[in-house]
Design a protein around this motif. Structure first.
Motif, PDB file in Angstrom:
ATOM      1  N   UNK A  48       0.863  -1.221  -0.039  1.00  0.00           N
ATOM      2  CA  UNK A  48       0.009   0.074   0.163  1.00  0.00           C
ATOM      3  C   UNK A  48       0.846   1.058  -0.052  1.00  0.00           C
ATOM      4  N   UNK A  49       0.258   2.357  -0.041  1.00  0.00           N
ATOM      5  CA  UNK A  49       1.124   3.611   0.038  1.00  0.00           C
ATOM      6  C   UNK A  49       0.649   4.445   1.357  1.00  0.00           C
ATOM      7  N   UNK A  50       1.677   5.031   1.485  1.00  0.00           N
ATOM      8  CA  UNK A  50       1.708   6.129   2.794  1.00  0.00           C
ATOM      9  C   UNK A  50       2.144   7.355   2.516  1.00  0.00           C
ATOM     10  N   UNK A  51       1.693   8.381   2.763  1.00  0.00           N
ATOM     11  CA  UNK A  51       2.406   9.731   2.460  1.00  0.00           C
ATOM     12  C   UNK A  51       2.753  10.318   3.645  1.00  0.00           C
ATOM     13  N   UNK A  52       3.668  11.188   4.043  1.00  0.00           N
ATOM     14  CA  UNK A  52       3.898  12.101   5.310  1.00  0.00           C
ATOM     15  C   UNK A  52       3.957  13.426   4.558  1.00  0.00           C
ATOM     16  N   UNK A  53       3.453  14.304   5.383  1.00  0.00           N
ATOM     17  CA  UNK A  53       3.407  15.656   4.690  1.00  0.00           C
ATOM     18  C   UNK A  53       4.343  16.595   5.587  1.00  0.00           C
ATOM     19  N   UNK A  97      -6.867  13.507  -2.070  1.00  0.00           N
ATOM     20  CA  UNK A  97      -6.267  13.145  -0.970  1.00  0.00           C
ATOM     21  C   UNK A  97      -6.171  14.149   0.058  1.00  0.00           C
ATOM     22  N   UNK A  98      -6.188  14.230   1.001  1.00  0.00           N
ATOM     23  CA  UNK A  98      -5.820  15.257   2.112  1.00  0.00           C
ATOM     24  C   UNK A  98      -4.713  14.718   3.123  1.00  0.00           C
ATOM     25  N   UNK A  99      -4.462  16.002   4.082  1.00  0.00           N
ATOM     26  CA  UNK A  99      -3.609  15.574   5.104  1.00  0.00           C
ATOM     27  C   UNK A  99      -4.430  15.115   6.348  1.00  0.00           C
ATOM     28  N   UNK A 100      -4.033  14.144   7.068  1.00  0.00           N
ATOM     29  CA  UNK A 100      -4.880  13.478   8.128  1.00  0.00           C
ATOM     30  C   UNK A 100      -4.143  14.222   9.368  1.00  0.00           C
ATOM     31  N   UNK A 101      -4.732  13.689  10.506  1.00  0.00           N
ATOM     32  CA  UNK A 101      -4.467  14.483  11.831  1.00  0.00           C
ATOM     33  C   UNK A 101      -2.988  14.665  12.199  1.00  0.00           C
ATOM     34  N   UNK A 102      -2.504  13.294  11.684  1.00  0.00           N
ATOM     35  CA  UNK A 102      -1.079  13.368  12.048  1.00  0.00           C
ATOM     36  C   UNK A 102      -0.177  13.977  11.082  1.00  0.00           C
ATOM     37  N   UNK A 103      -0.693  14.576  10.105  1.00  0.00           N
ATOM     38  CA  UNK A 103       0.063  15.162   9.260  1.00  0.00           C
ATOM     39  C   UNK A 103       0.542  14.763   8.005  1.00  0.00           C
ATOM     40  N   UNK A 104      -0.006  13.421   7.911  1.00  0.00           N
ATOM     41  CA  UNK A 104       0.435  12.614   6.760  1.00  0.00           C
ATOM     42  C   UNK A 104      -0.703  12.873   5.827  1.00  0.00           C
ATOM     43  N   UNK A 105      -0.550  12.664   4.454  1.00  0.00           N
ATOM     44  CA  UNK A 105      -1.448  12.559   3.343  1.00  0.00           C
ATOM     45  C   UNK A 105      -1.892  11.130   3.361  1.00  0.00           C
ATOM     46  N   UNK A 106      -3.265  11.155   3.413  1.00  0.00           N
ATOM     47  CA  UNK A 106      -4.009   9.810   3.379  1.00  0.00           C
ATOM     48  C   UNK A 106      -3.753   9.144   1.925  1.00  0.00           C
ATOM     49  N   UNK A 107      -3.462   7.968   1.645  1.00  0.00           N
ATOM     50  CA  UNK A 107      -3.245   7.222   0.688  1.00  0.00           C
ATOM     51  C   UNK A 107      -4.504   6.578  -0.148  1.00  0.00           C
ATOM     52  N   UNK A 108      -4.426   6.402  -1.265  1.00  0.00           N
ATOM     53  CA  UNK A 108      -5.680   6.029  -2.060  1.00  0.00           C
ATOM     54  C   UNK A 108      -5.974   4.854  -1.101  1.00  0.00           C
ATOM     55  N   UNK A 109      -7.276   4.233  -1.259  1.00  0.00           N
ATOM     56  CA  UNK A 109      -7.755   2.913  -0.688  1.00  0.00           C
ATOM     57  C   UNK A 109      -7.053   1.780  -1.162  1.00  0.00           C
ATOM     58  N   UNK A 110      -6.295   1.008  -0.441  1.00  0.00           N
ATOM     59  CA  UNK A 110      -5.719  -0.130  -0.855  1.00  0.00           C
ATOM     60  C   UNK A 110      -6.434  -1.235  -1.576  1.00  0.00           C
ATOM     61  N   UNK A 111      -7.688  -0.943  -1.216  1.00  0.00           N
ATOM     62  CA  UNK A 111      -8.752  -2.093  -1.589  1.00  0.00           C
ATOM     63  C   UNK A 111      -9.054  -1.949  -3.354  1.00  0.00           C
ATOM     64  N   UNK A 112      -8.602  -0.826  -3.750  1.00  0.00           N
ATOM     65  CA  UNK A 112      -9.033  -0.329  -4.961  1.00  0.00           C
ATOM     66  C   UNK A 112      -7.888  -0.252  -5.896  1.00  0.00           C
ATOM     67  N   UNK A 113      -7.517  -1.462  -6.702  1.00  0.00           N
ATOM     68  CA  UNK A 113      -6.239  -1.346  -7.515  1.00  0.00           C
ATOM     69  C   UNK A 113      -6.237  -0.252  -8.636  1.00  0.00           C
TER      70      UNK A 113
END
Length: 235
Positions: free
Chosen positions: A27-32, A103-119
């Motif tokens: 999956x992917x995860x982004x930090x911002x 996609x937007x930044x979550x509470x932790x400052x990370x950018x939410x990744x696209x849902x891993x269940x949808x390829x």
């Protein structure tokens, strides 16, 4: 990735793209972080695979190097579009035809990744420039997930000059031309180059690449496509 300060613009560390089908499941995860005219995000993949195997080999960047900040001399200064959210991404050269999710930044400052269940889903950093608008619009997506190859599995194989079409909510299609495709080690990602504010309408597409590191359960590189707005039309 790192960041600077300004309106939002992500940093590099998306899921990997590639050549032929690769092992499934990351999956992917982004930090911002804040960015000049945008927040900078770092795109890292998060292992979601049931069988975390390394990919078939290190990523190889396509030829051609972009000019300042990845833009091409072919970019038309002044050619830009009004802001409008993207609806669908089509890249004929690698048979990509996928819808967008913001996609937007979550509470932790990370950018939410696209849902891993949808390829077959592409993420757009909604707080940055929209595709066709002046600035660098940031897109990202998975190279694979635990269920199989994902939307950007073949991203690395795109060649300079290839066309990227983005259908927008306002009924227009922004047509981009690829300037270069490059691979960067995540530890040495050129944040300033990828996320810096751009004087013209540009596009960055990011995914993971390179070898798969079993210890950190992530790909070691990021693949980045640099492109510029070449024209636009009604859908």
């Amino acid at each position: 990735m790192t960041a600077q300060q300004s309106p939002p613009q992500p940093n590099p560390n998306p899921s990997r793209t590639a050549q032929a089908p690769r092992p499934v499941g990351r999956g992917l995860l982004w930090s911002a972080a804040a960015f000049l005219l945008g927040s900078l995000l770092v795109y890292n993949s998060v292992d979601t695979s049931a069988d975390p195997k390394p990919q078939s080999g290190p990523a190889v960047a396509a030829s051609a190097s972009p000019q300042t900040n990845g833009s091409s001399s072919a970019a038309v200064r002044g050619l830009e579009m009004a802001r409008s959210a993207p609806k669908r991404l089509r890249i004929p050269a690698i048979a990509v035809d996928a819808p967008f999710t913001p996609l937007s930044l979550g509470p932790s400052g990370q950018l939410d990744a696209p849902p891993a269940g949808n390829r077959n889903l592409v993420g757009w950093f909604k707080d940055g420039a929209s595709p066709g608008e002046r600035g660098a619009s940031i897109l990202a997506g998975h190279v694979d997930t635990k269920t199989g190859p994902a939307v950007f599995m073949q991203l690395e194989s795109i060649k300079p000059g290839s066309t990227i079409n983005i259908t927008r909510e306002d009924g227009t299609v922004a047509i981009f031309k690829v300037d270069s495709v490059e691979t960067f080690n995540k530890k040495q990602f050129p944040n300033d180059r990828v996320y810096a504010d751009a004087p013209t309408a540009q596009l960055r597409i990011i995914t993971c690449g390179g070898a798969y590191d079993r210890k950190v359960r992530d790909y070691v590189d990021n693949v980045v496509v640099f492109a510029h707005l070449a024209s636009f039309r009604r859908a």
